[in-house]
Each structure stands twice: as structure tokens, then as C-alpha cells.
Design an enzyme around this catalytic site. Sequence first.
Site: not given
Ligand code: NOJ
Length: 505
Positions: A193, A233
Site C-alpha cells: 500500500d 530514496e
Molecule cells: C490505498 C488504499 O487502496 C486505500 O483504500 C487506502 O485508503 C489508502 N491507501 C491508505 O492506506
Amino acid sequence: MWWRRGVVYEVYPRSFQDTDGDGVGDLRGVAGRMPYIADLGVDAIWLTPFFASPMRDFGYDISDHCAVDPSFGTLEDFDALVAAAHDHGIKVVLDFVPNHTSDLHPWFEASRSSRESAKRDWYIWRDGNPPNNWVAVFGGPAWEWDEATGQSYYHAYLPEQPDLDWRNPEVRGAMLAVLRFWKARGVDGFRVDAMRQVLKDPSLRDNPRNPEHRGPASEYASLIPEFTTDLDEVQEVVAAIRSEIGDEHLFMAEVTAPIERLVRYYGAEGEGAHLPFNFHLIFNDWSADAIASLIERYESALPEGAWPNWVLGNHDQSRVASRVGPGQARVAAMLLLTLRGTPTIYFGDELGMVDVEVPPERVVDPAGRDPERSPMPWTGEPGRGFCAAGVEPWLPFGDASLNAAAQEADPRSMLALHRRLLALRRDSDDLAEGAYATLVAGPEVLAYRRGTGTAVALNLTGAPAVAPVRGEIVLTTELDGREGERVDGGLALRPGEGAILREGA
Ligand code: NOJ
């Protein structure tokens, strides 16, 4: 490298199948639906977070990375899910959320307890209220003032999602151990993520103003996130994560970036993500020439040896069938499943699910993403086969006529189209691995060749069009009997029709 020929199916567990009567999907529910997933013809599921969480961001705010949230079940349920998936030949990919935790994670509770805490520098604390102009992705200042200790902490998303400091080796060590924990439980890969966000400018320079932004200054888009995302980085963190994930497990990374920046996330040999998500189709104009130009720009930007990937939908974006409209949903599916590279299918897109209207009193997501998270309609019955009749699902359902059971019974349904496309792709070296070459790029038709002898022709408009391709039709989006038709002097496509042809046949 199973993912090169593979197709990934994104399961949002809250919305897939409820088995314990609370209107929220759970891990047992996902395990029980494994036959459906296997019949669909995908190779892997990516499960969005099911870890212990206060659910302010529906699981992307984790309070224990190695525990299952009780609303989803138990670790034993997880083990049973992995076993069921593997029995069906399905790989399991987990979400890994390195950038932030919940504010209720014990690490953050310790960190905020005092400036002297051993965990203080696991998060990003600075003097000043606010220390600079950074804005959170969900809007508003990216800094939260803590009265008790007289400093602010940084959060790229909600205030309840404080960012970890990945410059701290202890944080790295603790987070990489999370990957080892899940690998030991038998998972096959990770979707990482917010990959671009993991490091921020240590000197906290203000982000520059975005001259193109028209809305209020509190909006994320009001600034160019130069000092908060995609720092050079970040590639060191990508390499650290890759070395923990290794070569046998899949590393997909969430990277929203222009193509030339995106492809850097493939890294040097053995140091990058296997599949930095390519979201560009989601944001591209839906026209034959614009799509052709995107494909070519992406294909030619890919580094040597990098394997492409394509995404048309996920739990953060309006449903593809809503975006492109009902007349183009089948063409979109054929495009996604015939491009070169690993596709990700968002659950329900195989039924042509659309955004579901959510009345104001039932809105739960802080960023307005409820419409694309409506639960899977397995049947047209009350509860839709997702939860028992009489149980209130966590989000409202859409129109009852759109459901998997009805589509199972209809040989021309969207579901049938997905099964046919996936089966064809599995059996075809051209579609699974062959090179891509544009044949026709607009204005109405996009046509391309895959490998040595497979052509795909897509009518991107609502009017009839002719595609200058030849061969024998293997499959059309309408599934109404054109298979076997021979095409010599141009293929007549109906509005929103697509076809796959065997050339030279
Ligand atoms: C991307 C995820 O797909 C989304 O659902 C989330 O709110 C944000 N990252 C934060 O983790």
C-alpha cells in the site's frame, strides 16, 4: 514467476460473503466462495486488509499486523482460507500497509505517551502547529497537534493513521518481520500500500502550490506533493521490501505516478516490485486513439525484462462499468484481459457491477468510496446471498436484477464473457505472453495483435464501425454466435462490440 501468466482477482473481504450474521463479509465467507473464484478462471486473490483495525479507513488503519480483526474471523479462519485457496489452485496475496498504522496501534500509543518514549521516533514528530504546509490525501492539514507532548505528528491519510518513520532501522526491522510472519503462514505474495509515500523530506520543505488547482487550499490537489511522495530514496525501501519478499512471492506495489516515474518501481534486477500497479487506464480518456497511445507509451517505457500489468478497477475508484457506461463495459473487459501483462480484476466487475447509490445516512467511508464497495450480489434474493435475509448489510445493495446467479444461468452474461476470456487467455500463448503491436488506433476502433497470430478489435464507440483485421473469430463480447465467422475484407463491429480473431486461420 507464476504471475506472468496469472490473473489477480481483488477481494474486498467486507463485501464478499458474510457468514456470521453481522452484515460484514468475513474470511470464512471468502473461503466458502473459492469454487466460484476457481471457476471464474483467475489465478490469485488479493485480499485487502483483514487485520486488527478500528476501521476508520476500513482496515488500512492497522492496530495489530499479525492478528485478524474479529469482524473477519480468526487466524485459524485465515489458515483455512489459504488451504481452501491452494486446494483450488488459487494463490493468496495479502495487503501490506507499511506507510502508517492506526493511532490505536500499541507502537503509536507508546510513541505519543511522551517525548522520551523508546517508540517516539518510530513516527514523525516535529515542533510547530503545523510544522509546514503539507496536506493529507483525504484533505486538511497532514499534521495533528498533540497537546500533551507539545508536538505534531505527520499523517499522509487520516489523523487516525499516523505515518511510520521508515528512516528508523527499528521500524524497518519490525515491519519486515510482518512480511515474514505471513510468509510463514503460507501466503504467495503481497500488495504493498501507498508505496510512494513511505519516505518524506527530512527537512520538511513546503510542497509547491499546484498552479492548475481550482478548489480550496485544504484539498490534497492544491499542492504538488514533491516532498511527500516518490522521493528518490523510496527506492531503497522498495529494495528492502523486495529482499524480504524474495523471488518466489509476488510483490505488487500501489504506485500512482506518471508512467516514467511509475516504471522506476521495477527497480534494478532483484531490487524492485514485480508489478508496480499500472492505473493509467483508469484515468485515461476512453477513446481508441487515447488508449492506443497510452499502451504504446507504457510498453515503450517498461525497462528491460519488466512484466507489464493493467488495472481497470479497485476499491478506491468508481466502478469501471459506471465510468465507461453499460455500452462499453464488455469492451473494457476484453481490453483488460487481452492486453500484455498481468490484469487485476476488482471483485464484481466480472458481473458488470456499477456504483451503488448510498444515501447520506449510510455513508461510512471518509473519502466517499462507498459506491464501489457495495457487497457482492450472489443472488437476487433479500440479502443477495451475501448475508442472511433480514440482516442489514454494511453498505446498501444495488439493483436486484444484477446478480451472479442470474448470470450463471445466462450464457451471454458478463460473467460468461469473463469466464470465456479467462479460459481463452489461459490456453493461448499469444494472449498470455505474446508481444503487443498496434494494428489500428482510432478514431473508432482499437485493434492490436498479440504474439504471432491473435488479433483483438474493439469498437470504442456507440456506433457501428469496421476494423481492418482478418482471420477467424474466436470470441466476441456479445457471445451471440459469431465464433467461427471468417473475416477477409474488414470486420463489421456493432456498437461497443469487441472480437478476438485467429489470424491466418
Ligand atoms: C490505498 C488504499 O487502496 C486505500 O483504500 C487506502 O485508503 C489508502 N491507501 C491508505 O492506506
